[in-house]
Design a protein around this motif. Sequence first.
Motif, PDB file in Angstrom:
ATOM      1  N   GLU A 422       7.294   8.292 -47.074  1.00 31.82           N
ATOM      2  CA  GLU A 422       7.974   8.452 -45.792  1.00 31.82           C
ATOM      3  C   GLU A 422       8.733   7.178 -45.417  1.00 31.82           C
ATOM      4  OE1 GLU A 422       9.295   9.783 -42.119  1.00 31.82           O
ATOM      5  OE2 GLU A 422       8.545  10.886 -43.855  1.00 31.82           O
ATOM      6  N   LEU A 423       8.090   6.017 -45.551  1.00 32.95           N
ATOM      7  CA  LEU A 423       8.779   4.766 -45.216  1.00 32.95           C
ATOM      8  C   LEU A 423       9.934   4.494 -46.175  1.00 32.95           C
ATOM      9  CD1 LEU A 423       5.710   2.484 -44.373  1.00 32.95           C
ATOM     10  CD2 LEU A 423       7.248   3.638 -42.782  1.00 32.95           C
ATOM     11  N   TRP A 428      16.167   4.631 -46.752  1.00 35.14           N
ATOM     12  CA  TRP A 428      17.416   5.214 -47.242  1.00 35.14           C
ATOM     13  C   TRP A 428      18.033   6.200 -46.256  1.00 35.14           C
ATOM     14  CZ3 TRP A 428      19.662   3.303 -51.525  1.00 35.14           C
ATOM     15  CH2 TRP A 428      18.870   2.540 -52.373  1.00 35.14           C
ATOM     16  N   GLY A 429      17.542   6.226 -45.018  1.00 42.86           N
ATOM     17  CA  GLY A 429      18.144   7.065 -43.990  1.00 42.86           C
ATOM     18  C   GLY A 429      17.638   8.488 -43.963  1.00 42.86           C
ATOM     19  N   LEU A 430      16.520   8.773 -44.620  1.00 38.90           N
ATOM     20  CA  LEU A 430      15.958  10.118 -44.645  1.00 38.90           C
ATOM     21  C   LEU A 430      14.550  10.071 -44.067  1.00 38.90           C
ATOM     22  CD1 LEU A 430      17.072  11.120 -48.256  1.00 38.90           C
ATOM     23  CD2 LEU A 430      18.240  11.666 -46.128  1.00 38.90           C
ATOM     24  N   SER A 431      13.975  11.264 -43.873  1.00 36.78           N
ATOM     25  CA  SER A 431      12.625  11.320 -43.324  1.00 36.78           C
ATOM     26  C   SER A 431      12.051  12.712 -43.548  1.00 36.78           C
ATOM     27  CB  SER A 431      12.619  10.988 -41.835  1.00 36.78           C
ATOM     28  OG  SER A 431      11.331  11.162 -41.282  1.00 36.78           O
ATOM     29  N   MET A 432      10.825  12.746 -44.049  1.00 34.89           N
ATOM     30  CA  MET A 432      10.147  14.031 -44.200  1.00 34.89           C
ATOM     31  C   MET A 432       9.760  14.604 -42.848  1.00 34.89           C
ATOM     32  SD  MET A 432       7.683  13.589 -47.548  1.00 34.89           S
ATOM     33  CE  MET A 432       6.665  12.333 -46.754  1.00 34.89           C
ATOM     34  N   ILE A 433       9.383  13.730 -41.907  1.00 35.23           N
ATOM     35  CA  ILE A 433       8.992  14.215 -40.582  1.00 35.23           C
ATOM     36  C   ILE A 433      10.181  14.835 -39.867  1.00 35.23           C
ATOM     37  CG2 ILE A 433       8.062  13.502 -38.355  1.00 35.23           C
ATOM     38  CD1 ILE A 433       6.498  11.341 -39.782  1.00 35.23           C
ATOM     39  N   SER A 434      11.333  14.176 -39.943  1.00 35.33           N
ATOM     40  CA  SER A 434      12.530  14.748 -39.314  1.00 35.33           C
ATOM     41  C   SER A 434      12.920  16.065 -39.967  1.00 35.33           C
ATOM     42  CB  SER A 434      13.690  13.754 -39.417  1.00 35.33           C
ATOM     43  OG  SER A 434      13.367  12.541 -38.773  1.00 35.33           O
TER      44      SER A 434
END
Length: 719
Positions: A422-423, A428-434
């Motif tokens: 996740e971090l 890189w501007g991505l997120s699993m939570i989002s």
Amino acid sequence: MPAFLRCLALLLLIVVVPVQAAGLPGLLSSSTPAQPQATEPLSKSLDEVIKNLENDQQRTKLLADLKKLRDASKQTQPSVEQGVLGLIGGALHDFEQQFSGDASPFVRWSQELEQAKVELADLVVPVHQWPAILFGFAAVIAVWSLLAYAFNWIGHRVRIRFGLTEELPQHPRTWDLVRFALRKLGPWLVALIFTVYLSFALPPSLGKSLAMVLAYALVIGTCFSAICVIAFSLLDGPHRHRALHILRHQAFRPLWLIGSFAAFGEAMSDPRLTAALGTHLAHAIATVTNVLAALCTGLFILRFRRPIAHLIRNQPLSRRLTRRTLSDTIELLGSFWFVPALILVAISLFATFVSAGDTSTALRQSLMCTVLVVVCMVLNGLVRRHAAKPQNVHKRQAVYAERLKNFGYALAHLFIWLLFIELGLRVWGLSMISFAEGDGHDVSVRLMGLAGTLIAAWLVWILADTAVHHALIRSRRGLANARAQTMMPLIRNVLFVAIFIIALIVALANMGMNVTPLLAGAGVIGLAIGFGAQSLVADLITGLFIIIEDSLAIDDYVDVGGHLGTVEGLTIRTVRLRDIDGIVHTIPFSEIKSIKNYSREFGYAIFRVAIPHSMNIDQAITLIREVGQKLRSDPLMRRNIWSPLELQGVESFESGSAILRARFKTAPIKQWEVSRAFNLALKRQLDEAGLDLATPRLSVQVVTAGGGAMAEAGAGASS
């Protein structure tokens, strides 16, 4: 909007006029008169178009609207599907455009350097201002260095006073790791804090700011190298000592350079330094330091690829024997770990070159991911070290505690890696939570349900397997291992299949699949198998009751189905025996009518000794007792004999000789060995006494015609 309506009217006119023109010959040739209602819209449209064309201003607006409509129609047209060659050609064309013209990285780099030169020229101050700048820089560096040296000297004296070592021991404890980090980082960090407060006494200048940035970068480099060395030390294990020795003593300085360059490049993006140096000059300096950090990382990878490969590949023997697939994967990863690492460095350098001065991407993101990997390794090492500590648990609950502890630590490792992913994605501007909260909400919910089902099934399997193992081990003291070895594979397989099927059905249901037809089909298939394989079902049921009743186990010596031998294997349908001739017999459970087990709890070594008619019976009894007592005192046989010799008296008479019966209580399967040893000892005792064993005898008497006995001969024959 009126312009768009005019364009739309013009398009309708373009479409309608050819249609009307194509229909004029038919209308003229027809006997039916033309309808005036059909010509009225055409005439009105023509009048409106003529008015727009007569006015120059209206004509210009109409032309502009038509151009906009044309551009919009081009953008909305669907893209034509391309083949593989077309995609490759398009990618090469885009790549060529990116490296040509004003968008070329060479052009942008030249412009960046020109602007950096201009900003550097603007920073040039008169000669009389140089001493103040140099004094600020030198004063900060001197104060920081002297304080760090003083703190290092104090730490050295403290270590000498308490007899502490400067380097890490071969098997460091947690306190040793903390002390190592404090020894390496503490003096420089404390000196930097004091220097920051003392620097307020100096007037603000560019030299002071650069000195503080340099000190900050060196401290961060020390911190980074210390964390890396600690991470390597947490991977200690068998056959890793030499690799750890190399990394502890030779890797600290290269890691310190990498961390220092990266920290200095990161500090150059500070708004205050950017305002003081200039945007382009700060970006140029940051890019150079980041490139140096990447190059140092590549050299570090090439230099220490073999020690790190040893740390990755060398696994404990138990893991190599039980998890061969995982061990082979780790072996392959350890052999070629440096290849993806070097590729990542090369991609970062290439991205930095293409970005032409944009230091907020490429190298910074790669370095942040590297730091996250190191932190993740440290956390996993700490969790693994804590898991290896022995814990005082009640003996009855020790098995459960050990398995549940391993389960909890496995979840901890999984959580650490998920946090790292996740971090890393956020860097890189991505997120699993989002993604889970946005477009992928439904997919994320189903994946979380699937993961929860698998974890719950794993926990149920651990509890069930531990309970079965615990029950079998405690079932019987003498043959607990044999019983567990016999029943454990069977019950574990049944439990695993049942839990797997239930978890699979629940997982499919959570994924949105209708499992009712699947369950119905499974029931029909089960009934078909039950009716079509009755003998197999009989074997399964009989075998199940035999195993539950513990009638036989692996390594038992049994007589089953007319075959006498040692049990070598059990399945849910057959038993496999090996007789004394080495022949293996596989017997279905349904053919077993009775079981004679010679290896349960204890055995009896029974002796039948024929006493010669010339020997006194009391003398024979005394001789047999002496032989029995000597046999019990023998160091090789006394462990197999569990009771004194039990003399049961005269059993019968054969050929004029009394048969004495005696027995020993022996260990399981040792009765025949004890019988052979007793017979050998008895024969030796009789030979020493000059006696012979009783043998069947035949007396012959020859009578003459006068009625007298001429001769008497006695002959003995062995039975």
